[in-house]
Write a protein that holds these residues in place. Structure first.
Motif, PDB file in Angstrom:
ATOM      1  N   SER A 214       0.814  -1.224   0.000  1.00 53.83           N
ATOM      2  CA  SER A 214       0.000   0.000   0.000  1.00 53.83           C
ATOM      3  C   SER A 214       0.851   1.279   0.000  1.00 53.83           C
ATOM      4  O   SER A 214       1.578   1.542   0.965  1.00 53.83           O
ATOM      5  N   ASP A 215       0.732   2.036  -1.086  1.00 53.83           N
ATOM      6  CA  ASP A 215       1.352   3.364  -1.147  1.00 53.83           C
ATOM      7  C   ASP A 215       0.808   4.259  -0.033  1.00 53.83           C
ATOM      8  O   ASP A 215       1.535   5.035   0.586  1.00 53.83           O
ATOM      9  N   LEU A 216      -0.504   4.168   0.162  1.00 52.02           N
ATOM     10  CA  LEU A 216      -1.163   5.094   1.088  1.00 52.02           C
ATOM     11  C   LEU A 216      -0.721   4.869   2.532  1.00 52.02           C
ATOM     12  O   LEU A 216      -0.697   5.811   3.333  1.00 52.02           O
ATOM     13  N   LEU A 217      -0.349   3.630   2.876  1.00 49.40           N
ATOM     14  CA  LEU A 217       0.059   3.341   4.253  1.00 49.40           C
ATOM     15  C   LEU A 217       1.269   4.178   4.660  1.00 49.40           C
ATOM     16  O   LEU A 217       1.340   4.684   5.780  1.00 49.40           O
TER      17      LEU A 217
ATOM     18  N   LEU B  30     -11.948  20.424 -14.035  1.00 47.86           N
ATOM     19  CA  LEU B  30     -10.536  20.089 -14.243  1.00 47.86           C
ATOM     20  C   LEU B  30     -10.117  19.120 -13.138  1.00 47.86           C
ATOM     21  O   LEU B  30     -10.308  19.412 -11.958  1.00 47.86           O
ATOM     22  N   PRO B  31      -9.591  17.973 -13.509  1.00 47.48           N
ATOM     23  CA  PRO B  31      -9.285  16.940 -12.510  1.00 47.48           C
ATOM     24  C   PRO B  31      -7.931  17.158 -11.846  1.00 47.48           C
ATOM     25  O   PRO B  31      -7.104  17.926 -12.357  1.00 47.48           O
ATOM     26  N   ILE B  32      -7.709  16.478 -10.722  1.00 46.16           N
ATOM     27  CA  ILE B  32      -6.423  16.586 -10.033  1.00 46.16           C
ATOM     28  C   ILE B  32      -5.441  15.523 -10.512  1.00 46.16           C
ATOM     29  O   ILE B  32      -4.283  15.550 -10.132  1.00 46.16           O
ATOM     30  N   ASN B  33      -5.914  14.559 -11.331  1.00 42.43           N
ATOM     31  CA  ASN B  33      -4.977  13.567 -11.876  1.00 42.43           C
ATOM     32  C   ASN B  33      -5.436  13.060 -13.236  1.00 42.43           C
ATOM     33  O   ASN B  33      -6.609  13.165 -13.581  1.00 42.43           O
ATOM     34  N   ASP B  34      -4.484  12.535 -13.999  1.00 42.35           N
ATOM     35  CA  ASP B  34      -4.800  11.884 -15.268  1.00 42.35           C
ATOM     36  C   ASP B  34      -5.663  10.649 -15.004  1.00 42.35           C
ATOM     37  O   ASP B  34      -5.646  10.107 -13.900  1.00 42.35           O
ATOM     38  N   SER B  35      -6.399  10.219 -16.011  1.00 37.77           N
ATOM     39  CA  SER B  35      -7.119   8.949 -15.902  1.00 37.77           C
ATOM     40  C   SER B  35      -7.051   8.225 -17.247  1.00 37.77           C
ATOM     41  O   SER B  35      -6.727   8.833 -18.262  1.00 37.77           O
ATOM     42  N   LYS B 218      -4.616  13.471  -1.745  1.00 40.99           N
ATOM     43  CA  LYS B 218      -3.521  14.317  -2.227  1.00 40.99           C
ATOM     44  C   LYS B 218      -2.334  13.438  -2.637  1.00 40.99           C
ATOM     45  O   LYS B 218      -1.726  13.626  -3.682  1.00 40.99           O
ATOM     46  N   TYR B 219      -2.016  12.485  -1.779  1.00 43.20           N
ATOM     47  CA  TYR B 219      -0.892  11.601  -2.053  1.00 43.20           C
ATOM     48  C   TYR B 219      -1.168  10.764  -3.299  1.00 43.20           C
ATOM     49  O   TYR B 219      -0.305  10.604  -4.171  1.00 43.20           O
ATOM     50  N   ARG B 220      -2.397  10.236  -3.396  1.00 41.33           N
ATOM     51  CA  ARG B 220      -2.778   9.436  -4.561  1.00 41.33           C
ATOM     52  C   ARG B 220      -2.567  10.234  -5.849  1.00 41.33           C
ATOM     53  O   ARG B 220      -1.938   9.754  -6.796  1.00 41.33           O
ATOM     54  N   ALA B 221      -3.105  11.467  -5.863  1.00 33.85           N
ATOM     55  CA  ALA B 221      -3.078  12.268  -7.092  1.00 33.85           C
ATOM     56  C   ALA B 221      -1.642  12.659  -7.459  1.00 33.85           C
ATOM     57  O   ALA B 221      -1.273  12.662  -8.627  1.00 33.85           O
ATOM     58  N   GLN B 222      -0.843  12.953  -6.426  1.00 36.65           N
ATOM     59  CA  GLN B 222       0.514  13.450  -6.705  1.00 36.65           C
ATOM     60  C   GLN B 222       1.534  12.357  -6.958  1.00 36.65           C
ATOM     61  O   GLN B 222       2.448  12.530  -7.763  1.00 36.65           O
ATOM     62  N   TYR B 223       1.403  11.230  -6.243  1.00 35.87           N
ATOM     63  CA  TYR B 223       2.455  10.213  -6.322  1.00 35.87           C
ATOM     64  C   TYR B 223       2.004   8.899  -6.952  1.00 35.87           C
ATOM     65  O   TYR B 223       2.697   8.367  -7.813  1.00 35.87           O
ATOM     66  N   SER B 224       0.864   8.376  -6.506  1.00 34.73           N
ATOM     67  CA  SER B 224       0.482   7.047  -6.994  1.00 34.73           C
ATOM     68  C   SER B 224       0.038   7.084  -8.448  1.00 34.73           C
ATOM     69  O   SER B 224       0.515   6.288  -9.264  1.00 34.73           O
ATOM     70  N   VAL B 225      -0.889   7.976  -8.790  1.00 36.48           N
ATOM     71  CA  VAL B 225      -1.487   7.934 -10.125  1.00 36.48           C
ATOM     72  C   VAL B 225      -0.484   8.234 -11.250  1.00 36.48           C
ATOM     73  O   VAL B 225      -0.483   7.520 -12.250  1.00 36.48           O
ATOM     74  N   PRO B 226       0.375   9.251 -11.124  1.00 36.60           N
ATOM     75  CA  PRO B 226       1.285   9.513 -12.245  1.00 36.60           C
ATOM     76  C   PRO B 226       2.127   8.287 -12.625  1.00 36.60           C
ATOM     77  O   PRO B 226       2.210   7.918 -13.793  1.00 36.60           O
ATOM     78  N   LYS B 227       2.695   7.624 -11.620  1.00 40.53           N
ATOM     79  CA  LYS B 227       3.497   6.423 -11.898  1.00 40.53           C
ATOM     80  C   LYS B 227       2.642   5.344 -12.554  1.00 40.53           C
ATOM     81  O   LYS B 227       3.035   4.704 -13.519  1.00 40.53           O
ATOM     82  N   ARG B 228       1.456   5.161 -11.978  1.00 42.42           N
ATOM     83  CA  ARG B 228       0.563   4.106 -12.449  1.00 42.42           C
ATOM     84  C   ARG B 228       0.068   4.367 -13.868  1.00 42.42           C
ATOM     85  O   ARG B 228      -0.109   3.439 -14.657  1.00 42.42           O
ATOM     86  N   LYS B 250      -5.558  -2.494  -8.630  1.00 43.13           N
ATOM     87  CA  LYS B 250      -4.954  -1.642  -7.595  1.00 43.13           C
ATOM     88  C   LYS B 250      -5.543  -0.238  -7.627  1.00 43.13           C
ATOM     89  O   LYS B 250      -5.787   0.369  -6.592  1.00 43.13           O
ATOM     90  N   ASP B 251      -5.773   0.264  -8.842  1.00 40.33           N
ATOM     91  CA  ASP B 251      -6.285   1.630  -8.908  1.00 40.33           C
ATOM     92  C   ASP B 251      -7.736   1.720  -8.464  1.00 40.33           C
ATOM     93  O   ASP B 251      -8.132   2.678  -7.803  1.00 40.33           O
ATOM     94  N   SER B 252      -8.524   0.708  -8.790  1.00 38.40           N
ATOM     95  CA  SER B 252      -9.915   0.692  -8.317  1.00 38.40           C
ATOM     96  C   SER B 252      -9.922   0.658  -6.786  1.00 38.40           C
ATOM     97  O   SER B 252     -10.626   1.436  -6.139  1.00 38.40           O
TER      98      SER B 252
END
Lengths: 388, 388
Positions: A214-217, B30-35, B218-228, B250-252
């Motif tokens: 988990s990234d979020l953890l 305008l979204p905070i992350n790509d999809s 915030k963490y999801r939008a900035q760190y997890s989603v771009p890599k994913r 994982k993203d769901s």
């Protein structure tokens, strides 16, 4: 040591309001973040353990809830070894005593099937009993932690903080008391035991998967929890219920969010758990202020925190929304005269199917472990009650 | 313009594999992350819209799924205004035409009650129809985005990326095609429509609360989603199903984790949704490789992605585990001969209560919006089918 060499201790259950989830060391049980809990009254829920050793015992033996159980549990062996080691260092008992085999008998006074944090009470009880038996002076929270992480919080009454610590030997990963059991006398807890047949991922496995996947953890442990823990301690010291409750709910939700962000996901809450959440928010909205908080551990049962003047109304609501066929639906401190029906008429959530909640334990803040005089082992060192 | 001034367009549904959750601008969407999403075949699920304006229409009128509906929807008005503005700029039609009132009639060929992303198909369809009607040349994804964020992904077929963008006017918040509908012909989707009476938080409100209250978002939008997102585009281009599937799941889960971290929490999945997750992981474990992915939007329905050779086995399993009393349980591309029973005998999860899944839509990757010749408005500009 008494002539028949027995020590019996009772120890409380604790329910975290800032959750422990994730270890930085599996063997020493060192957590990745601080946690905070409320210790619950041992007169309602407790573990009880009797220990006894004699020169003529041929092997170590363990009975759990009336059933003979293998002694070869690494955590149990680890605790026992550490305690004997300290006793030898401190020369607290005759060295011969340390060579005798030991009998341990432990029971919970509440159904373990309820999925309530029984290992926390169990290990706090065990290490307190062993420490007293071998007359050692040491930080019991560190010993209890080695048995079961959250057990370290059950060695104190009242409101307790487990400091994650930074040392690699775990010497600073210990619990301290934020405030004792008399600090906030109005605080009550209602444990809603949810009917559930599902097998859940054990918290040991779940935590390990969360740390791995988990990234979020990582973000939770590094950024969310430290801020929240400080605010929680402040809310407890100031007896600011609304703040205490909001932090409790947010932290429970974030812990379960991290479980869901785990791969594969760990899911502990059910539709019934989520219905309880919905009800609590609807009730607080209706009151115009936060009167009740929910928190969920690694299972579907809800623990509601609230203040004594609100218990009657909330119990009335729960009994209305979760109809039960049990005559003993509310246990513990007991049921309370229903006073109000207006609330029920206008409440925005309809009663649920019968018996989705098995029963409710009504309890309050309590003290830490205590010595008891009624033992679970007889004078020969064998259980008084054994289940076949 | 045809003599009777009608344009009809059909547009596809898309189901995200990297989720959109959270706006940085509510008005411009305008979204905070790509999809990233997969566009589904319009022959199975689509929105269809006819637009028509005439000098003698006295007011703008709108019919949705056969029911006359108020035109005063700010998002609809916003789209129409923007498109007319572009048409005036581009002088694409006689200025008089722009002053005429318009009739819009729109339908989905699937039940909207199913909770499937109907607004995405609907707005992609509407803006495509209006753009063709007023003969404008512009980025349709930007126009569709203004109607309903995820609609911007339905203006392309195949595999689509919505770039969050950084400009405050939204000029770079647009969709692009990663690969067209012929790129990965084996890709299939099974939409499991879950029986559910619960009212869910709308995604607009849910997102707003998440942005306001969730630390983890915030963490999801900035760190997890771009890599994913980068890894997802790569998996699609390489047709690496195992990677595609793992990232999708994982993203769901992370999206729903953020919903749970919201205060008060937004809960979209039910016990049945979680049972589907458990089944997919158990099936993949049994296969020794990832054969199926699940993803859930803001509701309890599951969308499973899998490859054509696995459809028969997975449908057999679903029909076994989710017994149904419906003779049309599997719709769309249709049911498939059951071939195997060995799997069912050894599968570790037992069949569920009857009818917890209403039906299954079997579909595949499809194209973007297309012009149709059969209209929903008659030659006078009034609906051919109106429900009373």
């Amino acid at each position: 040591m008494d002539p028949i060499n027995r020590i019996t201790v009772i120890a409380p259950v604790n329910i975290a309001v800032i959750k422990y989830w994730g270890k930085r060391d599996e063997k020493l049980i060192l957590p990745i973040n601080d946690s905070v809990s409320v210790t619950l009254d041992t007169s309602i829920m407790c573990a009880k353990t009797t220990v006894c050793s004699r020169p003529d015992f041929s092997e170590n033996q363990l009975w759990l809830n009336g059933i003979k159980t293998s002694f070869s549990n690494p955590r149990l062996l680890n605790c026992l070894e550490k305690i004997k080691h300290i006793a030898a260092d401190q020369q607290s008992v005759d060295p011969a005593v340390l060579s005798w085999k030991i009998h341990i008998c432990s029971e919970n006074n509440f159904p373990t099937a309820a999925g309530l944090a029984s290992s926390a009470a169990g290990y706090a009880c065990l290490v307190t009993a062993l420490a007293k038996y071998y007359k050692i002076k040491t930080d019991l929270s560190i010993l209890a932690r080695i048995g079961s992480g959250s057990a370290c919080r059950s060695v104190f009454g009242g409101f307790v903080r487990w400091h994650a610590g930074v040392n690699s030997d775990g010497s600073d990963s210990r619990a301290t008391q934020i405030a004792d059991s008399s600090h906030w006398p109005e605080m009550r807890a209602l444990v809603l035991v949810v009917s559930d047949n599902k097998k859940h991922t054990s918290s040991t496995i779940g935590m390990m998967n969360s740390v791995k996947t988990s990234d979020l953890l990582k973000y939770r442990a590094q950024y969310s929890v430290p801020k929240r823990t400080d605010k929680m301690c402040e809310a407890i010291l100031k007896k600011d219920f609304a703040k205490f409750a909001e932090l409790t709910m947010k932290d429970s939700n974030q812990f379960h969010a991290v479980c869901l962000d785990t791969y594969p996901p760990c899911v502990y809450m059910t539709d019934v758990s989520h219905k309880v959440i919905e009800i609590v928010h609807a009730y607080n909205d209706m009151c115009g202020e936060i009167k009740v908080a929910y928190t969920f551990d690694a299972g579907p049962n809800a623990c509601l925190y609230l203040l004594q003047p609100d218990v009657a109304r909330v119990l009335t609501l729960i009994k209305h929304l979760f109809p039960s066929s049990s005559p003993d639906f509310v246990t513990g401190l007991g049921d309370i005269e229903e006073t109000e029906t207006e609330l029920l008429k206008s409440f925005p959530i309809q009663p649920q199917t019968k018996d989705v909640i098995k029963y409710v334990i009504h309890t309050k803040v309590g003290k830490g472990p205590e010595v008891e005089t009624s033992h679970l082992l007889n004078e020969d060192g064998y259980p008084l009650n054994v289940r076949q």
